[in-house]
Design a protein around this motif. Structure first.
Motif, mmCIF file in Angstrom:
data_model
loop_
_atom_site.group_PDB
_atom_site.id
_atom_site.type_symbol
_atom_site.label_atom_id
_atom_site.label_comp_id
_atom_site.label_asym_id
_atom_site.label_seq_id
_atom_site.Cartn_x
_atom_site.Cartn_y
_atom_site.Cartn_z
ATOM 1 N N GLU A 127 51.632 31.973 33.452
ATOM 2 C CA GLU A 127 51.567 30.702 32.732
ATOM 3 C C GLU A 127 50.131 30.256 32.469
ATOM 4 N N GLU A 128 49.214 30.545 33.386
ATOM 5 C CA GLU A 128 47.832 30.084 33.211
ATOM 6 C C GLU A 128 46.818 31.184 33.463
ATOM 7 N N SER A 129 47.214 32.431 33.354
ATOM 8 C CA SER A 129 46.280 33.545 33.534
ATOM 9 C C SER A 129 46.843 34.803 32.897
ATOM 10 N N ILE A 130 45.941 35.747 32.589
ATOM 11 C CA ILE A 130 46.318 37.014 31.972
ATOM 12 C C ILE A 130 45.580 38.138 32.697
ATOM 13 N N TYR A 131 46.296 39.219 32.992
ATOM 14 C CA TYR A 131 45.735 40.356 33.717
ATOM 15 C C TYR A 131 45.763 41.590 32.821
ATOM 16 N N ILE A 132 44.617 42.259 32.712
ATOM 17 C CA ILE A 132 44.492 43.431 31.846
ATOM 18 C C ILE A 132 44.254 44.655 32.716
ATOM 19 N N HIS A 133 45.173 45.637 32.633
ATOM 20 C CA HIS A 133 45.078 46.869 33.414
ATOM 21 C C HIS A 133 44.752 48.049 32.507
ATOM 22 N N ASN A 134 44.068 49.020 33.064
ATOM 23 C CA ASN A 134 43.916 50.325 32.421
ATOM 24 C C ASN A 134 45.207 51.098 32.655
ATOM 25 N N ILE A 135 45.934 51.408 31.605
ATOM 26 C CA ILE A 135 47.266 51.956 31.790
ATOM 27 C C ILE A 135 47.245 53.375 32.363
ATOM 28 N N LYS A 136 46.135 54.083 32.240
ATOM 29 C CA LYS A 136 46.098 55.458 32.742
ATOM 30 C C LYS A 136 46.125 55.524 34.262
ATOM 31 N N ASP A 137 45.477 54.574 34.934
ATOM 32 C CA ASP A 137 45.480 54.584 36.398
ATOM 33 C C ASP A 137 45.914 53.246 36.995
ATOM 34 N N MET A 138 46.284 52.297 36.133
ATOM 35 C CA MET A 138 46.764 50.972 36.527
ATOM 36 C C MET A 138 45.701 50.129 37.226
ATOM 37 N N LYS A 139 44.445 50.515 37.107
ATOM 38 C CA LYS A 139 43.370 49.717 37.692
ATOM 39 C C LYS A 139 43.255 48.384 36.959
ATOM 40 N N LEU A 140 43.085 47.309 37.724
ATOM 41 C CA LEU A 140 42.896 45.993 37.138
ATOM 42 C C LEU A 140 41.478 45.897 36.581
ATOM 43 N N LEU A 141 41.362 45.701 35.269
ATOM 44 C CA LEU A 141 40.059 45.670 34.610
ATOM 45 C C LEU A 141 39.510 44.265 34.439
ATOM 46 N N LYS A 142 40.392 43.317 34.151
ATOM 47 C CA LYS A 142 39.928 41.969 33.831
ATOM 48 C C LYS A 142 41.021 40.948 34.126
ATOM 49 N N THR A 143 40.606 39.821 34.658
ATOM 50 C CA THR A 143 41.513 38.696 34.867
ATOM 51 C C THR A 143 41.007 37.507 34.067
ATOM 52 N N LEU A 144 41.819 37.025 33.155
ATOM 53 C CA LEU A 144 41.484 35.835 32.375
ATOM 54 C C LEU A 144 42.133 34.641 33.061
ATOM 55 N N LEU A 145 41.330 33.889 33.796
ATOM 56 C CA LEU A 145 41.835 32.762 34.565
ATOM 57 C C LEU A 145 41.731 31.472 33.769
ATOM 58 N N ASN A 146 42.568 30.522 34.145
ATOM 59 C CA ASN A 146 42.543 29.175 33.554
ATOM 60 C C ASN A 146 42.710 29.206 32.040
ATOM 61 N N THR A 147 43.554 30.097 31.558
ATOM 62 C CA THR A 147 43.891 30.065 30.142
ATOM 63 C C THR A 147 44.774 28.845 29.881
ATOM 64 N N PRO A 148 44.825 28.345 28.641
ATOM 65 C CA PRO A 148 45.676 27.187 28.348
ATOM 66 C C PRO A 148 47.116 27.429 28.794
ATOM 67 N N THR A 149 47.730 26.395 29.313
ATOM 68 C CA THR A 149 49.098 26.518 29.815
ATOM 69 C C THR A 149 49.996 27.151 28.769
ATOM 70 N N ASN A 150 50.690 28.198 29.182
ATOM 71 C CA ASN A 150 51.474 29.029 28.259
ATOM 72 C C ASN A 150 52.842 29.292 28.894
ATOM 73 N N PRO A 151 53.721 28.290 28.908
ATOM 74 C CA PRO A 151 54.982 28.393 29.664
ATOM 75 C C PRO A 151 55.924 29.477 29.181
ATOM 76 N N SER A 152 55.783 29.929 27.931
ATOM 77 C CA SER A 152 56.655 30.986 27.429
ATOM 78 C C SER A 152 56.027 32.369 27.564
ATOM 79 N N GLY A 153 54.771 32.434 28.017
ATOM 80 C CA GLY A 153 54.102 33.727 28.123
ATOM 81 C C GLY A 153 53.811 34.350 26.775
#
Length: 442
Positions: A116-142
């Motif tokens: 709802e308020e954050s987005i996580y970006i993974h590298n799909i080849k190894d599933m490593k977490l690359l970036k976390t976008l915190l405090n994004t505008p409230t997004n109740p529907s995703g």
């Protein structure tokens, strides 16, 4: 046209929860009260079931092109994402997050998880977490969209809770590209075209759909879906060649718009009454208020489909099946509809086939379709968020498949074979094309 009554047959009471098309619209994924199903969408007269997995209350199911990788999220554990190799029946990995998962998007480079308020970006080849976008505008529907083109791996999500601002983010280079002031009202739908060069959007009012260039963010087209206020648009989808854009909503009509620029020189060479009237409106619009002028420049639907339902949630997509253009609609009434589209004259589309997504002998499930498709209620976390950063940081080899062994085990760091990321559609025909994968939790 008066709204038609929704069907009241047994399929309307099934445990249907969600549906999604894969990135090239060759398969349909359906989440149910008892699990998930993958169907092939490459033929008109038959709907082959590719796979069926057991898992209670699946509300997110996403397949990576035509590979064996499928992402599943269940109502029983809404903070955990499970990644499966469905042909082997094994779990590749799972991740837990700090809040409920509202949507998942993936292409050959990235896997994006939207809370709802954050987005996580993974590298799909190894599933490593690359970036976390915190405090994004409230997004109740995703709400978010990820370009399926891995070279232009762009991510779009709401940039505001009060207006229709779009943030376009480069998921490859992990940087913000641009902000687009798309609508006066909050966003309701977003989608990229196949090449990631265009982005379509709709607001909560649902009357106007706009198309922008990416990454510049310039408005190219503006389409009017209708005059009715506060229509809930449930899906937008471009055709593979970006010549058409379809939109479905909670009304009985699916609209198809044609992306074409009107050429004034052609009108001058062959003057017609409609061309003359068009010129008069164009001239008059320069003296009228901006809102009226904008309405005059909006194009109407090129083709339409009248569904035999009203108020049910559905998703739509445009595809070429057996060399002909088709409109695909998966609806919460439990059916999958295939319509023929006339690419020259448009007009009313003809129903080519109607497929049942559930066997007639399956048990009915009580509850309305609208309730089943609503966002999940908060549930306690099953694992700590620390699991999302537990994978090793060693990058996978770009030349060898070092993550696999002959006995079926897998080392951490290589999840998907390199050949699955080649350009062009992924197509796995047998077990030998996808080496064995062991399961591990993080």
């Amino acid at each position: 046209m008066e709204p038609q009554d929704a069907p009241d047959g047994p399929e309307a009471q099934r445990g249907f929860i969600c549906a999604s098309f894969n990135q090239d619209t060759t398969s349909l994924s359906v989440g149910t009260k008892t699990g998930y199903r993958l169907f092939s969408a490459t033929a008109v007269d038959k709907l082959d079931r590719i796979h069926e997995g057991e898992c209670p209350d699946v509300y997110i199911v996403e397949r990576l092109f035509s590979s064996s990788l499928v992402v599943v999220v269940s109502l029983s554990m809404p903070r955990r994402m499970n990644v499966y190799h469905f042909k082997k029946g094994t779990e590749i990995c799972n991740y837990s997050y700090s809040n409920n998962i509202l949507s998942v998007r993936l292409n050959r480079q990235r896997l994006v998880v939207c809370l709802e308020e954050s987005i996580y970006i993974h590298n799909i080849k190894d599933m490593k977490l690359l970036k976390t976008l915190l405090n994004t505008p409230t997004n109740p529907s995703g709400l978010c969209a990820l370009s399926v083109n891995h070279s232009n791996s762009y991510l779009a999500y709401p940039g505001s809770t009060t207006i229709g601002e779009i943030t376009v983010y480069d998921a490859n280079n992990l940087s913000t590209l641009t902000l687009i002031q798309a609508h006066d009202s909050p966003l309701a739908a977003l989608t990229f075209n196949a090449s990631g060069t265009k982005l379509a959007s709709a607001s909560e009012k649902g009357t106007v759909i706009r198309v922008f260039t990416i990454p510049e963010g310039q408005k190219l087209f503006e389409f009017r879906r209708g005059m009715k206020r506060y229509v809930s648009i449930s899906s937008l989808s471009f055709s593979a060649d970006t010549q058409f854009l379809c939109a479905s909503s909670n009304t009985e009509t699916v609209h198809i718009f044609k992306l074409e620029q009107h050429c004034p020189s052609q009108e001058e060479e062959s003057p017609t009454w409609s061309a003359y009237v068009g010129k008069m409106f164009t001239a008059a619009s320069t003296y009228l208020p901006a809102q009226v002028s904008d309405m005059m420049h909006q194009d109407r639907a090129f083709a339409t489909v009248r569904l035999n339902m009203f108020g049910l949630k559905n998703i739509c997509a445009l595809a070429t099946i057996q060399k002909l253009p088709r409109l695909l609609v998966a609806s919460s009434d439990g059916y999958f509809y295939i319509y023929n589209v006339d690419p020259q004259d448009g007009g009313e589309c003809i129903l080519a086939h109607k497929h049942r997504l559930f066997d007639s002998s399956e048990e009915q499930v009580e509850g309305s379709d609208e309730d089943k498709l609503d966002n999940v209620a908060p549930q306690p976390a099953s694992q700590s968020y620390a699991a999302t950063v537990a994978l090793p940081s060693t990058p996978p080899s770009s030349t060898t498949l070092m993550g696999y062994s002959e006995d079926g085990g897998a080392q951490k760091g290589e999840i998907i074979p390199e050949h699955e990321f080649a350009e062009g559609p992924i197509c796995l025909d047998d077990e030998n094309e996808f080496p064995p994968v062991g399961s591990h939790s993080n």
